[in-house]
Scaffold this motif. Structure first.
Motif, PDB file in Angstrom:
ATOM      1  N   VAL A 280       0.842  -1.205   0.000  1.00 13.44           N
ATOM      2  CA  VAL A 280       0.000   0.000   0.000  1.00 13.44           C
ATOM      3  C   VAL A 280       0.875   1.252   0.000  1.00 13.44           C
ATOM      4  O   VAL A 280       0.653   2.173  -0.781  1.00 13.44           O
ATOM      5  CB  VAL A 280      -0.937   0.010   1.234  1.00 13.44           C
ATOM      6  CG1 VAL A 280      -1.779   1.271   1.267  1.00 13.44           C
ATOM      7  CG2 VAL A 280      -1.814  -1.227   1.252  1.00 13.44           C
ATOM      8  N   HIS A 281       1.911   1.269   0.833  1.00 14.66           N
ATOM      9  CA  HIS A 281       2.685   2.506   0.955  1.00 14.66           C
ATOM     10  C   HIS A 281       3.490   2.800  -0.314  1.00 14.66           C
ATOM     11  O   HIS A 281       3.809   3.941  -0.591  1.00 14.66           O
ATOM     12  CB  HIS A 281       3.535   2.507   2.235  1.00 14.66           C
ATOM     13  CG  HIS A 281       4.869   1.862   2.114  1.00 14.66           C
ATOM     14  ND1 HIS A 281       6.033   2.540   2.345  1.00 14.66           N
ATOM     15  CD2 HIS A 281       5.208   0.615   1.759  1.00 14.66           C
ATOM     16  CE1 HIS A 281       7.046   1.708   2.146  1.00 14.66           C
ATOM     17  NE2 HIS A 281       6.569   0.549   1.807  1.00 14.66           N
ATOM     18  N   GLU A 282       3.782   1.768  -1.107  1.00 11.09           N
ATOM     19  CA  GLU A 282       4.426   1.994  -2.418  1.00 11.09           C
ATOM     20  C   GLU A 282       3.406   2.555  -3.408  1.00 11.09           C
ATOM     21  O   GLU A 282       3.677   3.519  -4.125  1.00 11.09           O
ATOM     22  CB  GLU A 282       4.987   0.672  -2.972  1.00 11.09           C
ATOM     23  CG  GLU A 282       6.197   0.126  -2.232  1.00 11.09           C
ATOM     24  CD  GLU A 282       7.434   1.001  -2.412  1.00 11.09           C
ATOM     25  OE1 GLU A 282       7.506   1.719  -3.430  1.00 11.09           O
ATOM     26  OE2 GLU A 282       8.303   0.989  -1.507  1.00 11.09           O
ATOM     27  N   TRP A 287      -0.348   6.816  -6.661  1.00 14.84           N
ATOM     28  CA  TRP A 287      -1.791   6.978  -6.806  1.00 14.84           C
ATOM     29  C   TRP A 287      -2.381   7.619  -5.565  1.00 14.84           C
ATOM     30  O   TRP A 287      -1.971   7.313  -4.449  1.00 14.84           O
ATOM     31  CB  TRP A 287      -2.458   5.610  -7.020  1.00 14.84           C
ATOM     32  CG  TRP A 287      -1.975   4.905  -8.237  1.00 14.84           C
ATOM     33  CD1 TRP A 287      -0.997   3.952  -8.295  1.00 14.84           C
ATOM     34  CD2 TRP A 287      -2.432   5.089  -9.577  1.00 14.84           C
ATOM     35  NE1 TRP A 287      -0.820   3.532  -9.589  1.00 14.84           N
ATOM     36  CE2 TRP A 287      -1.689   4.208 -10.403  1.00 14.84           C
ATOM     37  CE3 TRP A 287      -3.406   5.901 -10.168  1.00 14.84           C
ATOM     38  CZ2 TRP A 287      -1.878   4.137 -11.779  1.00 14.84           C
ATOM     39  CZ3 TRP A 287      -3.597   5.816 -11.539  1.00 14.84           C
ATOM     40  CH2 TRP A 287      -2.836   4.948 -12.332  1.00 14.84           C
ATOM     41  N   ASP A 288      -3.376   8.440  -5.781  1.00 11.60           N
ATOM     42  CA  ASP A 288      -4.111   8.961  -4.642  1.00 11.60           C
ATOM     43  C   ASP A 288      -4.828   7.794  -3.949  1.00 11.60           C
ATOM     44  O   ASP A 288      -5.291   6.861  -4.617  1.00 11.60           O
ATOM     45  CB  ASP A 288      -5.141   9.990  -5.139  1.00 11.60           C
ATOM     46  CG  ASP A 288      -5.758  10.765  -3.990  1.00 11.60           C
ATOM     47  OD1 ASP A 288      -5.319  11.898  -3.763  1.00 11.60           O
ATOM     48  OD2 ASP A 288      -6.659  10.220  -3.314  1.00 11.60           O
ATOM     49  N   GLY A 289      -4.935   7.860  -2.621  1.00 11.09           N
ATOM     50  CA  GLY A 289      -5.600   6.790  -1.861  1.00 11.09           C
ATOM     51  C   GLY A 289      -7.012   6.518  -2.350  1.00 11.09           C
ATOM     52  O   GLY A 289      -7.488   5.379  -2.322  1.00 11.09           O
ATOM     53  N   LEU A 312      -6.462   0.529 -12.231  1.00 14.35           N
ATOM     54  CA  LEU A 312      -6.125   1.791 -11.569  1.00 14.35           C
ATOM     55  C   LEU A 312      -6.399   2.982 -12.486  1.00 14.35           C
ATOM     56  O   LEU A 312      -6.952   4.001 -12.056  1.00 14.35           O
ATOM     57  CB  LEU A 312      -4.659   1.766 -11.124  1.00 14.35           C
ATOM     58  CG  LEU A 312      -4.406   0.839  -9.935  1.00 14.35           C
ATOM     59  CD1 LEU A 312      -2.925   0.567  -9.744  1.00 14.35           C
ATOM     60  CD2 LEU A 312      -4.990   1.448  -8.677  1.00 14.35           C
ATOM     61  N   LYS A 313      -6.029   2.826 -13.766  1.00 15.54           N
ATOM     62  CA  LYS A 313      -6.250   3.944 -14.710  1.00 15.54           C
ATOM     63  C   LYS A 313      -7.741   4.221 -14.878  1.00 15.54           C
ATOM     64  O   LYS A 313      -8.176   5.372 -14.898  1.00 15.54           O
ATOM     65  CB  LYS A 313      -5.614   3.613 -16.062  1.00 15.54           C
ATOM     66  CG  LYS A 313      -4.096   3.732 -16.015  1.00 15.54           C
ATOM     67  CD  LYS A 313      -3.489   3.440 -17.369  1.00 15.54           C
ATOM     68  CE  LYS A 313      -1.998   3.200 -17.226  1.00 15.54           C
ATOM     69  NZ  LYS A 313      -1.492   2.213 -18.178  1.00 15.54           N
ATOM     70  N   GLN A 314      -8.514   3.131 -15.020  1.00 14.23           N
ATOM     71  CA  GLN A 314      -9.973   3.273 -15.163  1.00 14.23           C
ATOM     72  C   GLN A 314     -10.572   3.944 -13.933  1.00 14.23           C
ATOM     73  O   GLN A 314     -11.458   4.793 -14.038  1.00 14.23           O
ATOM     74  CB  GLN A 314     -10.627   1.878 -15.275  1.00 14.23           C
ATOM     75  CG  GLN A 314     -10.376   1.166 -16.574  1.00 14.23           C
ATOM     76  CD  GLN A 314     -11.250   1.762 -17.659  1.00 14.23           C
ATOM     77  OE1 GLN A 314     -12.276   2.365 -17.368  1.00 14.23           O
ATOM     78  NE2 GLN A 314     -10.826   1.627 -18.907  1.00 14.23           N
ATOM     79  N   SER A 315     -10.087   3.522 -12.763  1.00 12.92           N
ATOM     80  CA  SER A 315     -10.622   4.066 -11.505  1.00 12.92           C
ATOM     81  C   SER A 315     -10.349   5.562 -11.434  1.00 12.92           C
ATOM     82  O   SER A 315     -11.225   6.361 -11.083  1.00 12.92           O
ATOM     83  CB  SER A 315      -9.969   3.369 -10.300  1.00 12.92           C
ATOM     84  OG  SER A 315     -10.199   1.984 -10.367  1.00 12.92           O
ATOM     85  N   LYS A 316      -9.133   5.939 -11.807  1.00  9.54           N
ATOM     86  CA  LYS A 316      -8.764   7.359 -11.788  1.00  9.54           C
ATOM     87  C   LYS A 316      -9.642   8.138 -12.765  1.00  9.54           C
ATOM     88  O   LYS A 316     -10.147   9.220 -12.441  1.00  9.54           O
ATOM     89  CB  LYS A 316      -7.282   7.490 -12.136  1.00  9.54           C
ATOM     90  CG  LYS A 316      -6.795   8.862 -12.526  1.00  9.54           C
ATOM     91  CD  LYS A 316      -6.155   9.561 -11.352  1.00  9.54           C
ATOM     92  CE  LYS A 316      -5.436  10.858 -11.689  1.00  9.54           C
ATOM     93  NZ  LYS A 316      -6.209  11.833 -12.410  1.00  9.54           N
ATOM     94  N   ALA A 317      -9.856   7.564 -13.963  1.00  6.73           N
ATOM     95  CA  ALA A 317     -10.636   8.276 -14.983  1.00  6.73           C
ATOM     96  C   ALA A 317     -12.077   8.482 -14.507  1.00  6.73           C
ATOM     97  O   ALA A 317     -12.652   9.561 -14.690  1.00  6.73           O
ATOM     98  CB  ALA A 317     -10.608   7.486 -16.292  1.00  6.73           C
TER      99      ALA A 317
END
Ligand code: AMP
Ligand code: ZN
Length: 443
Positions: A280-282, A287-289, A312-317
Motif C-alpha cells: 500500500v505505501h508503495e 496513486w491517490d488513496g 487503476l487507470k480506469q478508476s482514476k478516470a
C-alpha cells in the motif's frame, strides 16, 4: 431500511437483525504487525470499513462498535525483532502505526477499538482455564490443546468433517495430540522468545485464542458480525468458534460471518509468501488513496478481484469524471444507490448509480453518496492538481516557482523565465494564466 448480508455460516443471504440495534457489534481480524501491508490485506480492511459505514448510516454512528485487533504475538514478529536486535514492541508499534496510516490514506475510518493480543494475556489464560475445567481442552507435553472431538459442531463454518482436513496432506502430526485437528491454545516459548506467565507453564498463546479472548473482553460473549478474508474461514475462524462457544456454554460467537474474496495478480492470490505483492505505501507514492479505494470497491467484496494497472487507470478516470461534476452543499442520498449497498454491500452496483448521478449533473447527490462510501473527499482543485510523484516538485515548490516566474517576468529577466518554463515542461506541470492569477495542475 433492511440490510441483507451473505452469511458464510448459513451459506445464504439473510436480513441482518442485530441483537441490540443500540449497540451493533462487529469484529475484524486485523494485521500481524511485522511488515508493510499489501493491497490484498487492505482489501479486507476496506471491505469491513464499507460495512461499518453502512451500519453507521442505518443505526447511527454512536450505535455501532467496531473492533479490529492487532496481532502482536507471532513467530514472524519474533524473527524480525531478533534480526534487528530490538524488543518485539519496537517492531509491532512501528508497523501498527504504518498500517493505520496506510488505511487512513485509503479513506478508512478508525475502528472504535484496536485491541492488542499482548494486552489480553490474562483473559486468554482465563479462557483456557474455563475450557480445561469443562473438558474441552487438555494438557500434553507442555502444551494446552483444544479437544475438537469434545465439540460436536466443529466444522460448521467451513463445512469440513473431522478427518477431512488432514486426509491426504503429508503433515506430521505431533504425537501428543489426541486428534490431528486438535489445535494449540497455549505453548511453551522457545529460548529467547517472549513468554507470559500461566498456571500451566509460562509460554505464549495460540493465534486463534487471541481473537476469542479479545472479542469476549471488548465486545461481549456473542457479537453481531465477524469479518475477515476468505482464507481465515479455516482453520482460524472455525477454531475461534470452537473456543468461544465451548467457553460460553453454547452461546454463538457471531450471528453473521462475512468473508471477503481474494485480491489477485494474474489470477493468483496476492500473498507475501508467493511474493506477488503490491504494498500500500508503495502504491500511494503514485496513486491517490481514493483511486486505490475505488479500485478495491469496483468489485463485489465476495468476488475475486484482479489488480492491474488498467484497473487503476480506469478508476482514476471515473473519479476524474465525478470530480468535474460535484458541487458544494448538502445533497440527498439516492434511493437506488442505497438499495445497492443494502443488498449485501454491492459496491459495483452502487457505482453504477453514482455514474448515473454524474451523467445527470446531480453533483450534490453524487457527493453525498460518494462520501458515504469514503470517496470524493478531496477538494476538486486539489484533486486535479494531482499527487506529486516521488522526486518530483512538491506543491510548495511549484507555487514558489510560479511566484518567481511572475517576479522575473516583471523584471524582464527572460532567461530565468525560460528556465522556469522548461522546469514546468519537464515536470509536466500545466499552468493556466487567468484574470485572477495563475492556476496549475499536474498533467
Ligand atoms: P495476513 O496478514 O495474511 O494474516 O492477512 C490479514 C488480512 O488480510 C486477513 O483478513 C486476510 O484474510 C486478508 N488477506 C490477505 N491476503 C489477501 C488477499 N490477497 N486478498 C484479500 N484479502 C487478503
Ligand atoms: Zn481472528
Amino acid at each position: 431500511m433492511n440490510l441483507a448480508l451473505y452469511n458464510s455460516l448459513s451459506r445464504k443471504k439473510q436480513v441482518f437483525e442485530p441483537a441490540d440495534p443500540k449497540r451493533v457489534t462487529m469484529y475484524n481480524c486485523g494485521p500481524t504487525v511485522y511488515s508493510y501491508a499489501h493491497i490484498g490485506n487492505a482489501r479486507a480492511a476496506v471491505a469491513a470499513d464499507v460495512l461499518f459505514r453502512v451500519l453507521r448510516s442505518i443505526y447511527g454512528a454512536d450505535h455501532v462498535v467496531y473492533a479490529r485487533n492487532i496481532t502482536d504475538v507471532d513467530d514472524k514478529i519474533n524473527i524480525a525483532a531478533n534480526e534487528q536486535g530490538v524488543d518485539i514492541s519496537v517492531i509491532t508499534e512501528r508497523f501498527s502505526k504504518i498500517y493505520n496510516d496506510d488505511l487512513a490514506a485509503l479513506g478508512c475510518l478508525m475502528p472504535n477499538m484496536q485491541p492488542k493480543a499482548t494486552a489480553h494475556m490474562g483473559e486468554m489464560v482465563a479462557m483456557i482455564q474455563v475450557l480445561l475445567a469443562a473438558g474441552h481442552a487438555y494438557e500434553a507435553d507442555g502444551h494446552v490443546l483444544f479437544d475438537v472431538a469434545s465439540y460436536e459442531d466443529y466444522g460448521q463454518l467451513s463445512g469440513r468433517a473431522l478427518g477431512d482436513n488432514l486426509a491426504g496432506a503429508r503433515v506430521k502430526v505431533a504425537d501428543y495430540k489426541r486428534s490431528p485437528e486438535d489445535f494449540v491454545l497455549w505453548k511453551p516459548s522457545k529460548v529467547g522468545e517472549p513468554e507470559w506467565p500461566a498456571p500451566f507453564g509460562n509460554g505464549r498463546p495460540g493465534w486463534h485464542l487471541e481473537c476469542s479472548a479479545m472479542i469476549e473482553k471488548n465486545l461481549g460473549t456473542s457479537i453481531d458480525i465477524h469479518c475477515g478474508g476468505q482464507d481465515l474461514k479455516f482453520p482460524h475462524h472455525e477454531n475461534e468458534i470452537a473456543q468461544s462457544v465451548c467457553a460460553h456454554k453454547g452461546a454463538p460467537l457471531a450471528n453473521y460471518w462475512v468473508h471477503n474474496g481474494f485480491l489477485q495478480m494474474d489470477s493468483t492470490k496476492m500473498s507475501k509468501s508467493l511474493g506477488n505483492v503490491k504494498l500500500v505505501h508503495e502504491l500511494l507514492k503514485t496513486w491517490d488513496g481514493e483511486v486505490l479505494r475505488f479500485a478495491l470497491l469496483s468489485g463485489h467484496y465476495r468476488s475475486e478481484l484482479d489488480w492491474t494497472d488498467d484497473l487503476l487507470k480506469q478508476s482514476k478516470a471515473t473519479l476524474d469524471g465525478w470530480y468535474r461534476v460535484i458541487g458544494a452543499g448538502e445533497g440527498q442520498i439516492d434511493p437506488g444507490f442505497m438499495a445497492a449497498l443494502l443488498d449485501d454491500v454491492n459496491t459495483p452496483e452502487s457505482f453504477g448509480h453514482l455514474s448515473a448521478l454524474a451523467h445527470k449533473g446531480d453533483g450534490l447527490s453524487l457527493k453525498a453518496c460518494a462520501n458515504l462510501l469514503g470517496l470524493l473527499k478531496n477538494d476538486p482543485d486539489d484533486w486535479f492538481r494531482g499527487k506529486g510523484k516521488e522526486g518530483g516538485l512538491s506543491d510548495v515548490e511549484i507555487e514558489a516557482l510560479i511566484k518567481e516566474r511572475a517576479e522575473v517576468r516583471a523584471a524582464k529577466n527572460w532567461s530565468r523565465a525560460d528556465e522556469i518554463r522548461d522546469i514546468f515542461k519537464t515536470e509536466n506541470i500545466i499552468l493556466e494564466d487567468g484574470k485572477d492569477g495563475t492556476t496549475w495542475r499536474r498533467g
